[in-house]
Write an enzyme that holds these catalytic residues in place. Structure first.
Site, mmCIF file in Angstrom:
data_model
loop_
_atom_site.group_PDB
_atom_site.id
_atom_site.type_symbol
_atom_site.label_atom_id
_atom_site.label_comp_id
_atom_site.label_asym_id
_atom_site.label_seq_id
_atom_site.Cartn_x
_atom_site.Cartn_y
_atom_site.Cartn_z
ATOM 1 N N HIS A 169 28.177 -25.608 -38.853
ATOM 2 C CA HIS A 169 27.586 -25.680 -37.508
ATOM 3 C C HIS A 169 28.101 -26.863 -36.707
ATOM 4 C CE1 HIS A 169 24.997 -24.700 -34.288
ATOM 5 N NE2 HIS A 169 23.941 -24.318 -34.957
ATOM 6 N N ASP A 390 34.726 -5.830 -32.160
ATOM 7 C CA ASP A 390 35.315 -4.581 -32.652
ATOM 8 C C ASP A 390 36.741 -4.867 -33.121
ATOM 9 O OD1 ASP A 390 36.412 -2.098 -33.068
ATOM 10 O OD2 ASP A 390 35.990 -1.327 -31.061
#
Length: 447
Positions: A169, A390
């Site tokens: 993070h 995608d």
């Protein structure tokens, strides 16, 4: 390596490998993180999981998703080469990236189950199979000197696949990681020479001022007496990990409990108020104690004069906290908590953001308020765009955070598999003794 899943499924993994940039950087750099990036509260790794059906585009038919994603990763790292480096600590605890090109961890796997065999409880967070679908490579779980990204692509017998990640993070927030994934997407689809949005480092934009000046109140960094903090929730082995689904019916039910002047509050404000209140009731705290809730607040865009450019992929958020006495929070209508959350959001300004960075260097990069029953963090990831990624097999049937961190719950978009109802899933950890009561409180408020 073979591991048995809860439903007697199995996953066979190949040995993890390090994937570096397809082209080595021209020079060996050391890049400093910002004073927002390197605060102690971000020294952890976030797991994400994406489920893809066997729905290849014409250009991807017959191709192996493992090979496609591995090559796309390597080519994206040419531009995001700091991800292939390692963090080290400088003077005064300042984190920096040694851009040595050592690479990110990548595991190839095959499973003997199909997506049709998985129900909502197996797909939505918390994913019960995460340990099998995202191998925790020994020595990779730390912050300093460890790989900054970990990938596993698992082929399924139906032709679909699962893509799981773990990202440090301190390197980026959810928006920054989606930017990296979009670069991978472009590389997978058309072998683009460069991402359409080039990455920008410029972490100095969110550094402390010189001289630093803490000019705002930051309850998220209040130091609580550890004895008063009632840390019953500090051991993950003593916690139950479940999730709640909030669809249109539940949201409407909550909104109907608000007075007229609050009915136009955001879904985020509504959910945060509800979950904070129900969590506090379930924990059975001393009525006189002070409890806090923090929430991540994205500081990109035109609202603030922070001059954060498009392409910046570092952590660009603060997490302001609001406080309440337990008896006031639990004994008041839902609107009381909604008002507090709205006030917390309203106090975020450019000065507040600068003050956070100044606090980091002035107080030695403190962790947020002592974790435990008295403090809770929520992070809304519903607008990050995870579900749009995608790689050539269509959009994922689910994409997002794989579960909650110890004291951090995430808001994740979810569409139920059976009836296709869309809503938000919120994973949460609580002591086993409190989880049942928490679920009962939520149910009472959403009927």
């Amino acid at each position: 390596m073979t591991l048995t899943l809860l439903q007697e499924f199995s996953v066979k993994r190949r040995a993890p490998e390090l994937i570096g940039p397809a082209l080595a950087p021209k020079s060996h750099e050391v890049k400093q993180l910002s004073d927002i990036d390197d605060q102690q509260g971000l020294w952890f790794q976030v797991p994400l999981i994406f489920f893809y059906k066997n729905n290849p585009s014409p250009s991807m038919k017959g191709k192996d998703p493992v090979k496609v994603i591995k090559e796309a990763l390597s080519r994206a790292l040419v531009y995001y080469y700091p991800f292939a480096g390692r963090l080290r600590e400088g003077s005064d605890g300042k984190l920096m990236v040694d851009c040595n090109g050592e690479g990110v961890l990548f595991t190839e796997a095959d499973a003997d189950f199909s997506l049709d065999q998985l129900g909502d409880d197996e797909i939505k967070p918390p994913c019960p199979y995460l340990d099998e679908l995202l191998y925790d490579v020994p020595g990779s779980e730390g912050t300093l000197g460890c790989p900054l990204l970990l990938f596993q692509v698992t082929r399924l017998i139906c032709g679909g696949f699962v893509l799981a990640f773990r990202v440090n993070h301190t390197m980026c927030d959810a928006f920054g990681f989606v930017q990296f994934l979009k670069a991978m997407e472009e590389m997978a689809w058309d072998n683009a020479k460069a991402p359409s949005l080039l990455p920008i480092w410029q972490r100095e934009l969110l550094n402390a001022r010189n001289p630093p000046q803490i000019s705002c109140v930051h309850h998220e960094y209040d130091q609580i007496d550890p004895i008063k903090a009632t840390l019953r929730t500090k051991n993950p082995n003593d916690l139950d990990h479940k999730s709640l689904f909030f669809g249109p019916k539940e949201i409407l039910s909550l909104r109907n409990q608000l007075p007229p002047h609050l009915k136009n509050c955001t879904t985020f404000e509504l959910l945060t108020a509800c979950i904070w209140r129900c969590r506090t009731i379930a924990l059975g705290l001393d009525p006189n104690e002070i409890v806090r809730v923090s929430f991540t607040f994205n500081i990109r865009g035109k609202r603030f004069n922070m001059q954060i450019p498009q392409g910046y992929y570092g952590n660009a958020f603060v997490f302001p906290a609001v406080c309440s006495r337990v008896d006031a929070l639990c004994g008041s209508p839902l609107g009381y908590a909604v008002e507090l959350v709205k006030e917390g959001k309203a106090k975020v300004s450019e000065e507040y953001i600068r003050s956070v960075a100044d606090l980091m260097v002035t107080r030695g990069r403190p962790v947020p308020t002592t974790m435990g029953d008295l403090y809770f963090i929520v992070s809304d990831t519903t607008r990050t765009g995870f579900e749009e990624i995608d790689f050539g097999w269509g959009k994922p049937m689910f994409a997002g955070i794989a579960g909650c961190a110890l004291f951090i719950s995430f808001y994740v978009n979810y569409q139920k598999k059976n009836d296709c109802e869309r809503g938000i899933v919120v994973p949460i950890r609580l002591p086993f003794s409190a989880m049942e009561r928490f679920q009962e409180e939520i149910k009472k408020m959403t009927i």
